[in-house]
Every structure is written in C-alpha cells, then in structure tokens.
Write a protein that holds these residues in place. Structure first.
Motif, PDB file in Angstrom:
ATOM      1  N   GLN A  54      72.273  58.233  43.544  1.00  0.00           N
ATOM      2  CA  GLN A  54      71.763  58.402  44.886  1.00  0.00           C
ATOM      3  C   GLN A  54      70.687  59.481  44.859  1.00  0.00           C
ATOM      4  O   GLN A  54      70.986  60.666  44.648  1.00  0.00           O
ATOM      5  CB  GLN A  54      72.869  58.777  45.866  1.00  0.00           C
ATOM      6  CG  GLN A  54      72.399  58.810  47.314  1.00  0.00           C
ATOM      7  CD  GLN A  54      73.542  59.026  48.295  1.00  0.00           C
ATOM      8  OE1 GLN A  54      74.604  59.545  47.945  1.00  0.00           O
ATOM      9  NE2 GLN A  54      73.337  58.615  49.541  1.00  0.00           N
ATOM     10  N   TYR A  61      76.424  54.337  39.641  1.00  0.00           N
ATOM     11  CA  TYR A  61      75.434  54.312  40.709  1.00  0.00           C
ATOM     12  C   TYR A  61      74.737  55.670  40.731  1.00  0.00           C
ATOM     13  O   TYR A  61      75.253  56.660  40.214  1.00  0.00           O
ATOM     14  CB  TYR A  61      76.103  54.104  42.073  1.00  0.00           C
ATOM     15  CG  TYR A  61      76.459  52.687  42.398  1.00  0.00           C
ATOM     16  CD1 TYR A  61      77.542  52.053  41.786  1.00  0.00           C
ATOM     17  CD2 TYR A  61      75.717  51.966  43.327  1.00  0.00           C
ATOM     18  CE1 TYR A  61      77.856  50.736  42.091  1.00  0.00           C
ATOM     19  CE2 TYR A  61      76.026  50.653  43.647  1.00  0.00           C
ATOM     20  CZ  TYR A  61      77.105  50.050  43.021  1.00  0.00           C
ATOM     21  OH  TYR A  61      77.415  48.749  43.334  1.00  0.00           O
ATOM     22  N   TYR A 103      77.087  58.665  40.162  1.00  0.00           N
ATOM     23  CA  TYR A 103      78.490  58.382  40.414  1.00  0.00           C
ATOM     24  C   TYR A 103      79.035  57.409  39.378  1.00  0.00           C
ATOM     25  O   TYR A 103      78.439  56.366  39.119  1.00  0.00           O
ATOM     26  CB  TYR A 103      78.670  57.743  41.797  1.00  0.00           C
ATOM     27  CG  TYR A 103      78.255  58.605  42.965  1.00  0.00           C
ATOM     28  CD1 TYR A 103      76.999  58.452  43.541  1.00  0.00           C
ATOM     29  CD2 TYR A 103      79.125  59.539  43.506  1.00  0.00           C
ATOM     30  CE1 TYR A 103      76.615  59.226  44.632  1.00  0.00           C
ATOM     31  CE2 TYR A 103      78.753  60.316  44.595  1.00  0.00           C
ATOM     32  CZ  TYR A 103      77.501  60.148  45.149  1.00  0.00           C
ATOM     33  OH  TYR A 103      77.134  60.914  46.225  1.00  0.00           O
ATOM     34  N   PRO A 150      72.788  54.743  47.918  1.00  0.00           N
ATOM     35  CA  PRO A 150      73.133  54.625  46.496  1.00  0.00           C
ATOM     36  C   PRO A 150      72.499  53.393  45.870  1.00  0.00           C
ATOM     37  O   PRO A 150      72.293  52.370  46.532  1.00  0.00           O
ATOM     38  CB  PRO A 150      74.658  54.515  46.521  1.00  0.00           C
ATOM     39  CG  PRO A 150      75.076  55.180  47.795  1.00  0.00           C
ATOM     40  CD  PRO A 150      73.978  54.852  48.764  1.00  0.00           C
TER      41      PRO A 150
END
Lengths: 113, 112
Positions: A38, A36, A87, A44
């Motif tokens: 952000q 992911y 992430y 996100p």
C-alpha cells in the motif's frame, strides 16, 4: 487475527534488492501466502502469491521455505516508488465463509535515494 | 479497464447525518469487499459479497452500518447515523476468484 509476523519497518538503498521477511509458522497445508503493498494514500495493491514453490512475476519474487513457515518477498532493484507498507497474508483457497483476507500491520519499507 | 470505482472520494459530514458510500466493481468480478482503514486499527474487513449475496458481515461494527449489492455492478455502504469514530478511509475491492483483490482508491470519510 493476522497469522503472520513481519518487522514493522525496513529500509534499503535505491537500486539494491529489498528482502522483506514474513513468519507464518502456523500456516496450514492448503493456505496460500499473499503479498500486497500500500503506497501512501492509495488502496492496497496485489504483488504476488504462492503455495509452496518459489514464484516470480514482473514486480517481485517470492521465496517460501521448504517447511512453509516463513517466506521472503524480494524486490530485485528497489526504486523510490517502492516505498510503501508491505503486507504478508495467509489465506485458504476458495471463496467460502472461511475466506478472509486479513491484513496485519505490515512492514513499512523506506527506499533511500 | 477503469478498475474499481468509488464515490465520493472525500466526504465530510456532521455527526448524526446519513452517509452513503458507493462502489462499482470491475466488470466480470463476482466478489466484492468493503474494508475500513484507520491509524489505530489498520485495514479491517467489514463485509464481503459473492454473486451479490452477503457472505460474511461479521466485521460490520454495529447496526448503524449496512451494505447492499443490488446487482453485479454496484454496491453501497451506508452509515446511519454517522459518528466521529466512523472517520476513516473506506476501500472497496473486487475479484473474480481467489485472493487477488483489486482495490479502489478509497473514500476518505470525516465525521465532525
């Protein structure tokens, strides 16, 4: 606790490939690798996921090593809009009580003009 | 599709007041998640629902926090009474299956 390790920050030049590494040495056989990102002040955003094979979509490519202990997210031609925190997350399949999408601290990617 | 909708986008309140955050998931999605994000603790999963039923609320910090999902198209996260340490961005996310979550824009809560 997050089961992944990522460098806290990276940078790359606009137009070049950004290669973001992730270590998940304790990954189980049925756990997927999710990525992911952000962007500042936004929620996100899902990028890509995989189990054991390499995956590619319109946003990125995911390369998972044969032993599945690490992976690399590749943004082939980074733009300034790709500046974000990325992430890497591992999670089991299914939606039972063991399901938790746990976010670690991620990698802050800065794309330079 | 409009995506996940959260309201309000910003909330400023005083310590001791009740705060209610609202979320409308994407139509057709059957799982809903509430996350909280702070600089110190990052993104934390508070609670998630599957088919309107709370599955795991182990991330809810304390009894001051409660969440409900009365139907498939609406969820609330309530803090009563609020405290300054509750200041954070609260995200709602939904999914139909698996780990591909769709996050809302978040509610930035400031408790004075």
């Amino acid at each position: 606790d997050a089961k992944t390790t990522q460098p806290p920050s990276m940078d790359c030049a606009e137009g070049r490939a950004a290669n973001l590494p992730c270590n998940h040495s304790t990954i189980s056989g049925n756990e997927y690798v999710y990525w992911y990102r952000q962007i500042h002040s936004q929620g996100p955003q899902y990028i890509i996921h995989g189990l054991k094979n390499n995956e590619t979509n319109e946003m990125a490519s995911l390369i998972i090593t044969e032993d599945r202990k690490s992976s690399t997210l590749i943004l082939p031609h980074a733009t300034l809009r790709d500046t974000a925190v990325y992430y890497c997350i591992v999670r089991p399949p299914g939606m039972d009580s063991s399901y938790k999408l746990i976010f670690g601290s991620g990698t802050r990617l800065l794309v330079r003009p | 599709d409009a995506g996940v909708i959260q309201s309000p986008r910003h909330e400023v309140t005083e310590m001791g007041q009740e705060v209610t955050l609202r979320c409308k998931p994407i139509s057709g999605h059957n799982s809903l998640f509430w996350y909280r994000q702070t600089m110190m603790r990052g993104l934390e999963l508070l609670i998630y629902f599957n088919n309107n039923v709370p599955i795991d609320d182990s991330g809810m910090p304390e009894d001051r926090f409660s969440a409900k999902m009365p139907n498939a198209s609406f969820s609330t996260l309530k803090i009563q009474p609020s405290e300054p340490r509750d200041s954070a961005v609260y995200f709602c996310a939904s999914t139909l299956a698996g780990g591909r979550l769709f996050f809302g824009p978040g509610t930035r809560l400031t408790v004075l």
